[in-house]
Design a protein around this motif. Sequence first.
Motif, mmCIF file in Angstrom:
data_model
loop_
_atom_site.group_PDB
_atom_site.id
_atom_site.type_symbol
_atom_site.label_atom_id
_atom_site.label_comp_id
_atom_site.label_asym_id
_atom_site.label_seq_id
_atom_site.Cartn_x
_atom_site.Cartn_y
_atom_site.Cartn_z
ATOM 1 N N LEU A 169 0.466 -7.065 11.741
ATOM 2 C CA LEU A 169 -0.374 -6.708 10.599
ATOM 3 C C LEU A 169 -0.543 -7.887 9.647
ATOM 4 N N ASP A 170 0.499 -8.672 9.459
ATOM 5 C CA ASP A 170 0.355 -9.891 8.650
ATOM 6 C C ASP A 170 -0.678 -10.822 9.279
ATOM 7 N N HIS A 171 -0.576 -10.978 10.582
ATOM 8 C CA HIS A 171 -1.529 -11.829 11.295
ATOM 9 C C HIS A 171 -2.947 -11.279 11.190
ATOM 10 N N LEU A 172 -3.109 -9.968 11.381
ATOM 11 C CA LEU A 172 -4.439 -9.361 11.323
ATOM 12 C C LEU A 172 -5.062 -9.501 9.944
ATOM 13 N N ALA A 173 -4.250 -9.354 8.903
ATOM 14 C CA ALA A 173 -4.786 -9.495 7.551
ATOM 15 C C ALA A 173 -5.399 -10.873 7.358
ATOM 16 N N GLU A 174 -4.714 -11.909 7.834
ATOM 17 C CA GLU A 174 -5.239 -13.265 7.712
ATOM 18 C C GLU A 174 -6.446 -13.474 8.625
ATOM 19 N N TYR A 175 -6.351 -12.936 9.823
ATOM 20 C CA TYR A 175 -7.464 -13.069 10.775
ATOM 21 C C TYR A 175 -8.730 -12.401 10.242
ATOM 22 N N LEU A 176 -8.587 -11.188 9.704
ATOM 23 C CA LEU A 176 -9.757 -10.482 9.179
ATOM 24 C C LEU A 176 -10.329 -11.205 7.963
ATOM 25 N N ILE A 227 -6.137 -2.529 5.581
ATOM 26 C CA ILE A 227 -5.092 -2.169 6.518
ATOM 27 C C ILE A 227 -3.753 -2.308 5.802
ATOM 28 N N PRO A 228 -2.696 -1.684 6.312
ATOM 29 C CA PRO A 228 -1.392 -1.821 5.648
ATOM 30 C C PRO A 228 -0.895 -3.261 5.691
ATOM 31 N N ARG A 229 -0.139 -3.622 4.668
ATOM 32 C CA ARG A 229 0.522 -4.945 4.617
ATOM 33 C C ARG A 229 1.939 -4.711 4.080
ATOM 34 N N PHE A 281 13.510 0.489 8.632
ATOM 35 C CA PHE A 281 12.373 1.098 7.952
ATOM 36 C C PHE A 281 11.697 0.041 7.099
ATOM 37 N N ALA A 282 10.492 0.358 6.651
ATOM 38 C CA ALA A 282 9.739 -0.618 5.858
ATOM 39 C C ALA A 282 8.673 0.111 5.058
ATOM 40 N N GLY A 283 8.151 -0.572 4.027
ATOM 41 C CA GLY A 283 7.164 0.064 3.166
ATOM 42 C C GLY A 283 6.060 -0.892 2.766
ATOM 43 N N TYR A 284 4.976 -0.296 2.276
ATOM 44 C CA TYR A 284 3.820 -1.084 1.838
ATOM 45 C C TYR A 284 3.070 -0.342 0.742
ATOM 46 N N PRO A 285 2.311 -1.057 -0.094
ATOM 47 C CA PRO A 285 1.456 -0.382 -1.079
ATOM 48 C C PRO A 285 0.455 0.513 -0.351
ATOM 49 N N ILE A 286 0.236 1.688 -0.885
ATOM 50 C CA ILE A 286 -0.589 2.676 -0.203
ATOM 51 C C ILE A 286 -2.003 2.157 0.040
#
Length: 315
Positions: free
Chosen positions: A58-65, A97-99, A109-114
């Motif tokens: 997801l980190d990669h996709l955020a940068e790619y997008l 998308i989630p980050r 477990f992990a969390g992200y801003p909604i």
Amino acid sequence: MEELDRIAAIFPDLRWSQARRITEGWDHVVVLLDDARVFRFPLEAPYADGLGREIEVLDHLAEYLADRFTPRAGKRSGDRATDRAADGLVGPLPVRIPRYDRVALDGSFAGYPIVPGRALTPQLLATLPAAQRETLIAQLAEFLSALHTAPIAGTPLERVPPSYLAEDQQEIREGVAAHLSAVLTPGELAEVEDILADVDELLAADLPAVFIHNDVYSRHLLWDEAAGRLGIIDFSDMCLGDPAVDFAELHEYGEAFVRAVYERYTGPKDPGFLDRAWTYQRWVGVYMLTDHFEVGKTTWSVARETFDRCRAPRG
């Protein structure tokens, strides 16, 4: 709530006034803090083992997008928002998308801003003005096009597993044999066998394998009406597979919606694409029936409604 104790112990700086525990999903317990932050707790080993990979992807996709939707011609300031404005792309990227930004040290477990928005149910889609529906369709097509053409080699997408469809097909066959003869008519059982045979043919075919979300449906599509932006969540079933899979459950909104997204889609296309999408959707109908007995997350009424919808003619 056990999950709140774990959050407080690992992230003592976090404060919240309200918390909701959501258990209706198949693979995770979700805790929502103040309707602003999501924490996801995997329920099964494959999802726990894959959480770190999901975060990295997801980190990669955020940068790619961000790179895909920001033209890079000419001199750049180095600030993405400034560069987007200079290119006439004022405002944020079209799809959220989630980050993840809070990850337990043990990776459990992990969390992200909604990701804001309401679940895009067929009922919500029907109430949207035509202009909003067109915007939504364009954003979804743009997102799927980007996803399905994302380079894999040399990126975190190399860690994404191949499609699980063959294993799922075997499990469904076992579920059909164990449970469905008692609740379906002989004619319905014959239809189930036809659907599974069609999927067997697809499994034996030489089909494209691209990065896919693998679970695109109403619960994972969020529409923020105020911002006019689509959100897409829950990438935990991501894999490398047939891009037609990501169009399958869009039939929840009707054939016309599927075709409208496909017309704007610029990812890999072929003459059998939409036929395969419908076959995968019909397979989901069978999956829902067996899931009712195997897992119990799907009520019989919902499973039966889905199966009947997938038995009806396309359109």
